[in-house]
Write an enzyme that holds these catalytic residues in place. Structure first.
Site, PDB file in Angstrom:
ATOM      1  N   HIS A  98     -26.493  -1.280  -6.558  1.00 42.44           N
ATOM      2  CA  HIS A  98     -25.163  -0.710  -6.742  1.00 42.44           C
ATOM      3  C   HIS A  98     -25.101   0.372  -7.814  1.00 42.44           C
ATOM      4  O   HIS A  98     -24.068   1.042  -7.948  1.00 42.44           O
ATOM      5  CB  HIS A  98     -24.155  -1.823  -7.045  1.00 42.44           C
ATOM      6  CG  HIS A  98     -22.806  -1.572  -6.445  1.00 42.44           C
ATOM      7  ND1 HIS A  98     -21.863  -2.558  -6.230  1.00 42.44           N
ATOM      8  CD2 HIS A  98     -22.212  -0.422  -5.993  1.00 42.44           C
ATOM      9  CE1 HIS A  98     -20.782  -2.032  -5.687  1.00 42.44           C
ATOM     10  NE2 HIS A  98     -20.957  -0.746  -5.543  1.00 42.44           N
ATOM     11  N   ASP A 121     -16.599  -6.589  -3.926  1.00 42.60           N
ATOM     12  CA  ASP A 121     -17.770  -7.035  -4.669  1.00 42.60           C
ATOM     13  C   ASP A 121     -17.485  -8.369  -5.361  1.00 42.60           C
ATOM     14  O   ASP A 121     -16.348  -8.629  -5.784  1.00 42.60           O
ATOM     15  CB  ASP A 121     -18.098  -5.966  -5.728  1.00 42.60           C
ATOM     16  CG  ASP A 121     -19.509  -6.060  -6.284  1.00 42.60           C
ATOM     17  OD1 ASP A 121     -20.083  -7.152  -6.293  1.00 42.60           O
ATOM     18  OD2 ASP A 121     -20.018  -5.016  -6.745  1.00 42.60           O
ATOM     19  N   HIS A 123     -18.765  -8.923  -8.170  1.00 42.67           N
ATOM     20  CA  HIS A 123     -18.811  -8.510  -9.571  1.00 42.67           C
ATOM     21  C   HIS A 123     -17.935  -7.274  -9.785  1.00 42.67           C
ATOM     22  O   HIS A 123     -17.703  -6.500  -8.862  1.00 42.67           O
ATOM     23  CB  HIS A 123     -20.250  -8.174  -9.976  1.00 42.67           C
ATOM     24  CG  HIS A 123     -21.243  -9.238  -9.601  1.00 42.67           C
ATOM     25  ND1 HIS A 123     -21.858  -9.265  -8.359  1.00 42.67           N
ATOM     26  CD2 HIS A 123     -21.701 -10.313 -10.281  1.00 42.67           C
ATOM     27  CE1 HIS A 123     -22.663 -10.311  -8.309  1.00 42.67           C
ATOM     28  NE2 HIS A 123     -22.586 -10.973  -9.458  1.00 42.67           N
ATOM     29  N   ASP A 125     -18.762  -4.899 -12.053  1.00 36.68           N
ATOM     30  CA  ASP A 125     -19.662  -3.788 -12.418  1.00 36.68           C
ATOM     31  C   ASP A 125     -19.048  -2.888 -13.485  1.00 36.68           C
ATOM     32  O   ASP A 125     -19.144  -1.661 -13.423  1.00 36.68           O
ATOM     33  CB  ASP A 125     -20.061  -2.987 -11.178  1.00 36.68           C
ATOM     34  CG  ASP A 125     -20.884  -3.827 -10.204  1.00 36.68           C
ATOM     35  OD1 ASP A 125     -21.459  -4.841 -10.632  1.00 36.68           O
ATOM     36  OD2 ASP A 125     -20.947  -3.479  -9.014  1.00 36.68           O
ATOM     37  N   HIS A 138     -27.140  -1.707 -12.411  1.00 35.83           N
ATOM     38  CA  HIS A 138     -26.316  -1.990 -11.219  1.00 35.83           C
ATOM     39  C   HIS A 138     -25.064  -2.792 -11.583  1.00 35.83           C
ATOM     40  O   HIS A 138     -24.181  -2.938 -10.739  1.00 35.83           O
ATOM     41  CB  HIS A 138     -27.139  -2.679 -10.117  1.00 35.83           C
ATOM     42  CG  HIS A 138     -27.408  -4.142 -10.316  1.00 35.83           C
ATOM     43  ND1 HIS A 138     -27.705  -4.986  -9.272  1.00 35.83           N
ATOM     44  CD2 HIS A 138     -27.448  -4.909 -11.436  1.00 35.83           C
ATOM     45  CE1 HIS A 138     -27.900  -6.219  -9.745  1.00 35.83           C
ATOM     46  NE2 HIS A 138     -27.761  -6.194 -11.040  1.00 35.83           N
ATOM     47  N   ASP A 225     -20.318  -3.988  -1.714  1.00 36.38           N
ATOM     48  CA  ASP A 225     -21.530  -4.712  -2.093  1.00 36.38           C
ATOM     49  C   ASP A 225     -21.602  -5.939  -1.197  1.00 36.38           C
ATOM     50  O   ASP A 225     -20.655  -6.725  -1.144  1.00 36.38           O
ATOM     51  CB  ASP A 225     -21.437  -5.113  -3.569  1.00 36.38           C
ATOM     52  CG  ASP A 225     -22.715  -5.728  -4.115  1.00 36.38           C
ATOM     53  OD1 ASP A 225     -23.394  -6.446  -3.354  1.00 36.38           O
ATOM     54  OD2 ASP A 225     -23.014  -5.518  -5.307  1.00 36.38           O
ATOM     55  N   ASP A 227     -22.918  -8.625  -1.627  1.00 34.66           N
ATOM     56  CA  ASP A 227     -22.749  -9.909  -2.305  1.00 34.66           C
ATOM     57  C   ASP A 227     -21.270 -10.272  -2.477  1.00 34.66           C
ATOM     58  O   ASP A 227     -20.941 -11.362  -2.960  1.00 34.66           O
ATOM     59  CB  ASP A 227     -23.516  -9.974  -3.624  1.00 34.66           C
ATOM     60  CG  ASP A 227     -22.906  -9.173  -4.776  1.00 34.66           C
ATOM     61  OD1 ASP A 227     -21.696  -8.895  -4.766  1.00 34.66           O
ATOM     62  OD2 ASP A 227     -23.662  -8.836  -5.712  1.00 34.66           O
ATOM     63  N   GLU A 270     -26.818  -3.126  -1.835  1.00 31.03           N
ATOM     64  CA  GLU A 270     -27.445  -4.396  -2.238  1.00 31.03           C
ATOM     65  C   GLU A 270     -27.992  -5.215  -1.069  1.00 31.03           C
ATOM     66  O   GLU A 270     -28.146  -6.433  -1.181  1.00 31.03           O
ATOM     67  CB  GLU A 270     -26.489  -5.237  -3.096  1.00 31.03           C
ATOM     68  CG  GLU A 270     -26.090  -4.607  -4.419  1.00 31.03           C
ATOM     69  CD  GLU A 270     -27.183  -4.637  -5.503  1.00 31.03           C
ATOM     70  OE1 GLU A 270     -28.268  -5.229  -5.257  1.00 31.03           O
ATOM     71  OE2 GLU A 270     -26.959  -4.060  -6.591  1.00 31.03           O
TER      72      GLU A 270
END
Length: 298
Positions: A98, A121, A123, A125, A138, A225, A227, A270
């Site tokens: 990412h 996402d 997260h 980030d 990332h 992302d 994830d 990712e």
């Protein structure tokens, strides 16, 4: 005929788990070009951005892992993305980790006054060198794109603040570091955690997101992302967090964004085939791209 330009970014330097550099190849192998051509798009595959080899002397003055190599790759990506936007084509960027969002956003934002960003996402980030527990870049692209962080990351493509905090919506967050929580509160960033998704439902979350961004932006970038999805549906990611967005919820989100017609650029990141099961995660990514670009069952 509408045109999409695909840019691969085989970047694995923004984190430590090897294999995510093969993400663009895995997504192509999963049939992204064929899928989108069926939707009556003209597809141009520009190929992959060259990622430099890591020097042992890299980053001697920083805690950030592979800083120089990551920054150089993002400069190249920003330039290529900017060319695509200027040509009137839709930039579709395939990652890679990412950290590539730094370059994607730098290239796109040159052409918008108020770009909105949907950050799909697990997260946020939003880390910096000071708040990151790992030094992995990332985990920093959204902060860097807001002009917060190391100058080599915030200054990509010759300018600092790419996006405004009020133009960001994070969807699917379920793993936030303390520094990120503080920045979210300080900047008033709109976040739909898994709690809100469970409580409101994805339909309401996307309706509110569209309404929120439509009135304040002149374009919207989707940074997805894999994830963000639950590891059951997308196992091939570097930082899987259980309790994520479902496959069906994600399709609904993409379908609603397609109907709203607000997305002007996108990246899917990712995908790590080494950690995957029979290219399942890349196949999911391609299916979601289908929905984002208007694919319907009937």
């Amino acid at each position: 005929m509408r045109k999409i330009s695909i840019i691969g970014v085989p970047m694995d330097l923004g984190q430590t788990r090897r294999g995510v550099d093969m993400g663009p190849s895995a997504i192509r192998y999963a049939g992204v070009i064929e899928r989108l051509e069926k939707l009556n798009y003209e597809l141009e595959d520009i190929g992959d951005i060259v990622i430099g080899k890591l020097e042992k002397t890299d980053d001697s003055n920083s805690m950030l892992r592979n800083l120089t190599a990551v920054a150089e790759a993002n400069e190249r990506l920003a330039s290529k993305v900017s060319e695509v936007v200027k040509s009137g084509s839709f930039p579709l960027v395939l990652g890679g980790d990412h950290s590539i969002a730094i370059g994607t956003l730098a290239g796109i934002c040159k052409h918008y006054k108020n770009l909105g960003v949907i950050w799909y996402d697990a997260h946020a980030d939003l880390n910096t060198e000071e708040t990151s527990p790992t030094g992995n870049i990332h985990g920093m692209p959204l902060a860097a794109s807001m002009g917060i962080g190391h100058k080599d990351l915030t200054g990509i493509f010759g300018y600092t603040e790419k996006i405004k905090s009020e133009n960001i919506v994070i969807i699917g967050a379920r793993s936030l570091d303390e520094g990120e929580k503080q920045l979210i509160k300080e900047k008033g960033i709109k976040v739909y955690t898994m709690h809100e998704i469970d409580r409101l439902g994805m339909t309401k979350v996307i309706e509110e997101t569209i309404e929120y961004l439509k009135e304040r932006t002149d374009g919207v970038h989707l940074s997805l992302d894999l994830d963000g999805l639950d590891p059951h549906d997308a196992p091939g990611v570097g930082t899987p967090i259980i309790g994520g967005i479902s496959y069906r919820e994600s399709h609904l989100a993409m379908e609603m964004l397609a109907e709203a017609g607000i997305i002007t650029s996108a990246e899917f990141v990712e995908v790590n085939p080494i950690l995957d099961e029979r290219n399942k995660t890349a196949t999911v990514a391609v299916a979601l791209m289908g929905s984002l670009f208007g694919e319907k069952l009937l």
